[in-house]
Design a protein around this motif. Structure first.
Motif, PDB file in Angstrom:
ATOM      1  N   LYS A   1       0.865  -1.175   0.000  1.00 19.86           N
ATOM      2  CA  LYS A   1       0.000   0.000   0.000  1.00 19.86           C
ATOM      3  C   LYS A   1       0.902   1.226   0.000  1.00 19.86           C
ATOM      4  CE  LYS A   1      -3.546  -2.301   2.736  1.00 19.86           C
ATOM      5  NZ  LYS A   1      -2.958  -3.615   2.879  1.00 19.86           N
ATOM      6  N   GLN A   2       0.659   2.139  -0.911  1.00 19.01           N
ATOM      7  CA  GLN A   2       1.386   3.398  -0.950  1.00 19.01           C
ATOM      8  C   GLN A   2       0.477   4.463  -0.351  1.00 19.01           C
ATOM      9  OE1 GLN A   2       4.906   2.862  -2.254  1.00 19.01           O
ATOM     10  NE2 GLN A   2       4.421   4.396  -3.760  1.00 19.01           N
ATOM     11  N   TYR A   3       1.081   5.459   0.270  1.00 21.13           N
ATOM     12  CA  TYR A   3       0.318   6.530   0.890  1.00 21.13           C
ATOM     13  C   TYR A   3       0.687   7.865   0.258  1.00 21.13           C
ATOM     14  CZ  TYR A   3      -0.881   3.038   4.335  1.00 21.13           C
ATOM     15  OH  TYR A   3      -1.353   1.904   4.935  1.00 21.13           O
ATOM     16  N   ALA A   4      -0.287   8.750   0.213  1.00 21.67           N
ATOM     17  CA  ALA A   4      -0.081  10.109  -0.289  1.00 21.67           C
ATOM     18  C   ALA A   4      -0.882  11.052   0.600  1.00 21.67           C
ATOM     19  CB  ALA A   4      -0.559  10.227  -1.738  1.00 21.67           C
ATOM     20  N   ILE A   5      -0.451  12.297   0.657  1.00 21.65           N
ATOM     21  CA  ILE A   5      -1.178  13.298   1.417  1.00 21.65           C
ATOM     22  C   ILE A   5      -2.501  13.553   0.692  1.00 21.65           C
ATOM     23  CG2 ILE A   5      -1.201  15.677   2.269  1.00 21.65           C
ATOM     24  CD1 ILE A   5       0.925  13.935   3.654  1.00 21.65           C
ATOM     25  N   ASP A   6      -3.594  13.441   1.410  1.00 25.15           N
ATOM     26  CA  ASP A   6      -4.920  13.672   0.828  1.00 25.15           C
ATOM     27  C   ASP A   6      -5.464  15.037   1.230  1.00 25.15           C
ATOM     28  OD1 ASP A   6      -7.120  12.795  -0.746  1.00 25.15           O
ATOM     29  OD2 ASP A   6      -8.236  12.304   1.077  1.00 25.15           O
ATOM     30  N   ASP A   7      -5.224  15.452   2.460  1.00 27.65           N
ATOM     31  CA  ASP A   7      -5.705  16.738   2.961  1.00 27.65           C
ATOM     32  C   ASP A   7      -4.475  17.586   3.287  1.00 27.65           C
ATOM     33  OD1 ASP A   7      -6.780  18.888   4.336  1.00 27.65           O
ATOM     34  OD2 ASP A   7      -8.075  17.672   5.626  1.00 27.65           O
ATOM     35  N   GLU A   8      -3.986  18.312   2.285  1.00 30.60           N
ATOM     36  CA  GLU A   8      -2.750  19.078   2.453  1.00 30.60           C
ATOM     37  C   GLU A   8      -2.826  20.123   3.566  1.00 30.60           C
ATOM     38  OE1 GLU A   8      -1.244  20.536  -1.259  1.00 30.60           O
ATOM     39  OE2 GLU A   8      -1.140  18.514  -2.114  1.00 30.60           O
ATOM     40  N   PRO A   9      -3.912  20.906   3.674  1.00 28.23           N
ATOM     41  CA  PRO A   9      -3.965  21.882   4.762  1.00 28.23           C
ATOM     42  C   PRO A   9      -3.908  21.224   6.148  1.00 28.23           C
ATOM     43  CG  PRO A   9      -5.589  22.432   3.094  1.00 28.23           C
ATOM     44  CD  PRO A   9      -5.049  21.073   2.745  1.00 28.23           C
ATOM     45  N   SER A  10      -4.610  20.134   6.325  1.00 29.05           N
ATOM     46  CA  SER A  10      -4.596  19.442   7.614  1.00 29.05           C
ATOM     47  C   SER A  10      -3.217  18.861   7.915  1.00 29.05           C
ATOM     48  CB  SER A  10      -5.652  18.339   7.626  1.00 29.05           C
ATOM     49  OG  SER A  10      -5.631  17.661   8.851  1.00 29.05           O
ATOM     50  N   ALA A  11      -2.578  18.258   6.904  1.00 33.76           N
ATOM     51  CA  ALA A  11      -1.239  17.695   7.093  1.00 33.76           C
ATOM     52  C   ALA A  11      -0.246  18.806   7.441  1.00 33.76           C
ATOM     53  CB  ALA A  11      -0.796  16.950   5.841  1.00 33.76           C
ATOM     54  N   ALA A  12      -0.314  19.919   6.719  1.00 38.28           N
ATOM     55  CA  ALA A  12       0.593  21.038   6.982  1.00 38.28           C
ATOM     56  C   ALA A  12       0.384  21.601   8.388  1.00 38.28           C
ATOM     57  CB  ALA A  12       0.395  22.138   5.940  1.00 38.28           C
ATOM     58  N   GLU A  13      -0.861  21.732   8.802  1.00 42.98           N
ATOM     59  CA  GLU A  13      -1.150  22.247  10.145  1.00 42.98           C
ATOM     60  C   GLU A  13      -0.634  21.291  11.217  1.00 42.98           C
ATOM     61  OE1 GLU A  13      -4.957  23.471  12.941  1.00 42.98           O
ATOM     62  OE2 GLU A  13      -5.265  23.249  10.791  1.00 42.98           O
ATOM     63  N   THR A  14      -0.810  20.011  11.014  1.00 42.91           N
ATOM     64  CA  THR A  14      -0.335  19.010  11.978  1.00 42.91           C
ATOM     65  C   THR A  14       1.180  19.075  12.112  1.00 42.91           C
ATOM     66  OG1 THR A  14      -2.204  17.549  11.489  1.00 42.91           O
ATOM     67  CG2 THR A  14      -0.259  16.529  12.479  1.00 42.91           C
ATOM     68  N   ILE A  15       1.866  19.122  10.974  1.00 38.08           N
ATOM     69  CA  ILE A  15       3.336  19.186  10.991  1.00 38.08           C
ATOM     70  C   ILE A  15       3.804  20.498  11.607  1.00 38.08           C
ATOM     71  CG2 ILE A  15       5.395  19.306   9.532  1.00 38.08           C
ATOM     72  CD1 ILE A  15       3.860  17.433   7.547  1.00 38.08           C
TER      73      ILE A  15
END
Length: 163
Positions: free
Chosen positions: A128-142
């Motif tokens: 299974k490969q993963y990709a960022i789906d919700d960029e704003p949420s990922a950026a905020e989390t990081i």
């Protein structure tokens, strides 16, 4: 990468421990470089910026990686174009942080990030490969994790003068 490692787990006041000049300017310098980078070049930049020499690999306490695993996984996936499967991400953590989290730790976190729609999972033949789906949420989390770690790091750095 150089074989020299800088152990950020060392106790403050250790004789011979070089204390890096930790400043907000370092944050701007590391973040200000080009966005088309791999996790290896990001960590190399961090190491050379903090320690101002050729010591590029920074050993990080396993507990710190585990505690920030969601944010680290998101960052690794954001920086990679491929090899964003669990095994590749665990190899990245071993290379970058000298930490080897177990599959029983990593895969449930990837599943949770997928379930929360921050990641998108792509089922391939045997992985299974993963990709960022919700960029704003990922950026905020990081970003939230980065500022929290930076605040603690700057506090600890300031406290070195009292030790």
């Amino acid at each position: 990468m150089s074989s020299d490692k800088v152990d950020v787990r060392a106790t403050p006041g250790d004789p011979g421990r070089d204390t890096p000049p930790v400043t907000p300017q370092i944050l701007r310098q590391v973040r200000g470089a080009s966005r088309d980078r791999t996790p290896e070049t990001v960590m190399s930049q961090v190491g050379t910026t903090l320690f101002d020499d050729d010591r590029e690999q920074v050993a990080v306490a396993e507990e710190l990686v585990t505690q920030s695993l969601d944010e680290i996984l998101l960052a690794l996936i954001a920086l990679r174009d491929d090899e964003t499967h669990g095994t590749g991400l665990m190899e990245d953590m071993a290379t970058l942080f000298d930490v080897r989290p177990s599959p029983g730790t990593v895969y449930p976190r990837l599943h949770d990030l997928d379930e929360s729609d921050v990641l998108a999972r792509h089922d391939l033949v045997q992985t299974k490969q993963y990709a960022i789906d919700d960029e704003p949420s990922a950026a905020e989390t990081i970003e939230d994790a980065m500022y929290q770690h930076l605040a603690v790091g700057l506090f600890l750095h300031a406290a070195l003068d009292a030790v």
